[in-house]
Design an enzyme around this catalytic site. Structure first.
Site, PDB file in Angstrom:
ATOM      1  N   GLU A   1       2.570  -9.111  11.337  1.00 16.92           N
ATOM      2  CA  GLU A   1       2.278  -8.634   9.979  1.00 16.92           C
ATOM      3  C   GLU A   1       3.590  -8.269   9.265  1.00 16.92           C
ATOM      4  O   GLU A   1       3.771  -8.584   8.088  1.00 16.92           O
ATOM      5  CB  GLU A   1       1.351  -7.424  10.068  1.00 16.92           C
ATOM      6  CG  GLU A   1       0.836  -6.932   8.728  1.00 16.92           C
ATOM      7  CD  GLU A   1      -0.111  -5.747   8.869  1.00 16.92           C
ATOM      8  OE1 GLU A   1      -0.315  -5.271  10.000  1.00 16.92           O
ATOM      9  OE2 GLU A   1      -0.643  -5.305   7.830  1.00 16.92           O
TER      10      GLU A   1
ATOM     11  N   ASP B   1       0.765  -1.247   0.000  1.00 17.24           N
ATOM     12  CA  ASP B   1       0.000   0.000   0.000  1.00 17.24           C
ATOM     13  C   ASP B   1       0.798   1.302   0.000  1.00 17.24           C
ATOM     14  O   ASP B   1       0.599   2.150  -0.841  1.00 17.24           O
ATOM     15  CB  ASP B   1      -0.949   0.023   1.203  1.00 17.24           C
ATOM     16  CG  ASP B   1      -1.791  -1.241   1.309  1.00 17.24           C
ATOM     17  OD1 ASP B   1      -1.482  -2.234   0.629  1.00 17.24           O
ATOM     18  OD2 ASP B   1      -2.760  -1.237   2.077  1.00 17.24           O
TER      19      ASP B   1
END
Ligand code: GLC
Length: 435
Positions: free
Chosen positions: A395, A164
């Site tokens: 993550e 992103d």
């Protein structure tokens, strides 16, 4: 291994697995593929169910959306279905509700892997037969809607890349003028440390791009004509190259003609070499379609073409040299940070601007195996497993300290750990080089 399996079981719902509990409470497209790759080693029906659940959200034009929403969690995530308004498009399914953009096309590769891990080949073959038409429609969408001239396909939003807030998008985002933005409230910064997330300014630009697409009801021709953000991305086209080869393989398994996918794979790989290779930087760079310009940015995905066998051996050696200059030592092994240490805008904690992500490192590991760099592949495997031992299934990981960041129960980190442990560091039949 047991911890990884328990984590996945805890995140699995009705077939689908959420990337993690709080930050991403729906099903994501490329997450589902990585999760299926790991689950295939330990839970064949679960791996098949994962991909089946994702494809329930496939659009009538073939697009596999980047999020398939869980109606019970619609309120807890931004942007949710009310923001996407996909009902504006005749192609979007009425149920389940989805987002209006896509994510990297790694699904045929996942289906092939699931097939190759199956002990009951006959049952797995019927899964393949079920998936082939859906995958063919997905690749058809990419071919019809995501190309202009040539064979490379383009992305229309940083979220489509899966990376992103990577520095890869900075220059394209800088030319946007987000005015008259619809009102919105970020949910991510309420559940994760804002220092580890994209900035508000970046979010305005993400929202602006979604708004532009929903205004034209997600029509591909109108987006292509007017979008200020269109990029030939290295990782996306790498994964499509390999997915085309894997889809050709799957077609042949069920007696269908896969030649067109094989040919497209060759054509994409050739164009990547012609247009994306940057000799001076010794890596592959994205091409900004709007400006017609290539930029060589030292991100981890620049090394992904090894995964799909894109470079010739000499160029592969050069690419590996560049990669070694960017890798960091960890636990007696190596890992590759998402962005080169100390580069302008580098941050060891901020998402795709420095932290180590397991999925891209796993792709690099497979790529090194493919080209016969077995010792280096073993080192990357060791580095990845060392991070997991240090910090759990996070993550992402700080490349300087190994400390975990973002979600602390992240599904693909668990799934790919299973895959790495089961794979045992040996070159396996799955996701193997093609002749
Ligand atoms: C973030 C990541 C993306 C991932 C999603 C769900 O948006 O950047 O790659 O698919 O979270 O895990």
């Amino acid at each position: 291994m047991d911890g990884a399996r328990a984590l996945l079981a805890g995140l699995s719902g009705a077939g689908d697995t959420k990337p993690c509990r709080r930050l991403y409470p729906h099903q994501w497209s490329w997450d589902a593929a990585f999760i299926a790759i790991g689950r295939a080693r330990v839970d064949q029906p679960g791996a098949e169910g994962e991909l089946r659940a994702l494809f329930r959200g496939q659009w009538a034009n073939g697009m596999v959306p980047h999020i398939v929403f869980d109606p019970d969690c619609a309120e807890t995530y931004f942007p949710g279905p009310d923001f996407w308004e996909t009902w504006r498009s005749p192609n979007a399914p009425v149920r389940p509700l989805t987002s209006g953009i896509a994510q990297p096309p790694i699904h045929a590769t996942a289906v092939r892997h699931v097939f190759e891990c199956a002990s009951d080949r006959a049952a797995a073959l019927s899964f393949v037969a079920e998936m082939v038409p859906r995958l063919a429609a997905w690749h058809g969408y990419l071919r019809n809607e995501r190309r202009r001239r040539g064979e490379l396909t383009e992305i229309w939003h940083p979220w489509e890349s899966g990376m992103d807030n990577s520095p890869l998008w900075d220059s394209a985002l800088a030319r946007l003028r987000p005015r008259d933005l619809p009102g919105y409230r970020r949910a991510d910064v309420g559940v994760a440390d804002p220092e580890e997330r994209p900035t508000d300014d970046e979010y305005d630009r993400y929202v602006h791009l979604v708004d532009g697409m929903r205004r034209v009801s997600y029509r591909g021709d109108r987006i292509r004509a007017a979008t200020p953000f269109a990029i030939h991305d290295v990782l996306w086209n790498t994964l499509l190259t390999q997915a085309n080869r894997d889809l050709a393989f799957l077609c042949r398994l069920v007696g269908a003609d896969g030649d067109r996918f094989e040919q497209w794979a060759d054509a994409i790989a050739a164009e990547m070499d012609d247009h994306m290779w940057d000799e001076e930087a010794g890596l592959y760079g994205n091409v900004d379609v709007v400006e017609g310009r290539r930029a060589a940015v030292p991100v981890s995905s620049a090394f992904a073409p090894l995964f799909a066998g894109v470079p010739e051996p000499d160029r592969a050696r050069q690419l590996v040299e560049t990669m070694l200059g960017q890798a960091v030592e960890w636990a007696g092994g190596l890992v590759v940070p998402s962005y080169g240490l100390g580069r302008p805008g580098f941050s060891p904690r901020r998402y795709w601007r420095g932290p180590v992500w397991l999925n891209v490192n796993w792709l690099i590991y497979r790529g090194l195996q493919r080209y016969g760099f077995s010792d280096l592949a073993a080192q990357v495997r060791q580095g990845i497993l060392g991070l997991v031992r240090r910090s759990g299934f996070r993550e992402h990981y700080d490349p300087l300290t190994g400390k975990g960041g973002g979600a602390d129960d992240f599904a693909w980190s668990a799934a790919l750990t299973i895959e790495l442990v089961r794979d045992g560091g040996r070159r396996r039949a799955s996701i193997r080089p093609d002749p």
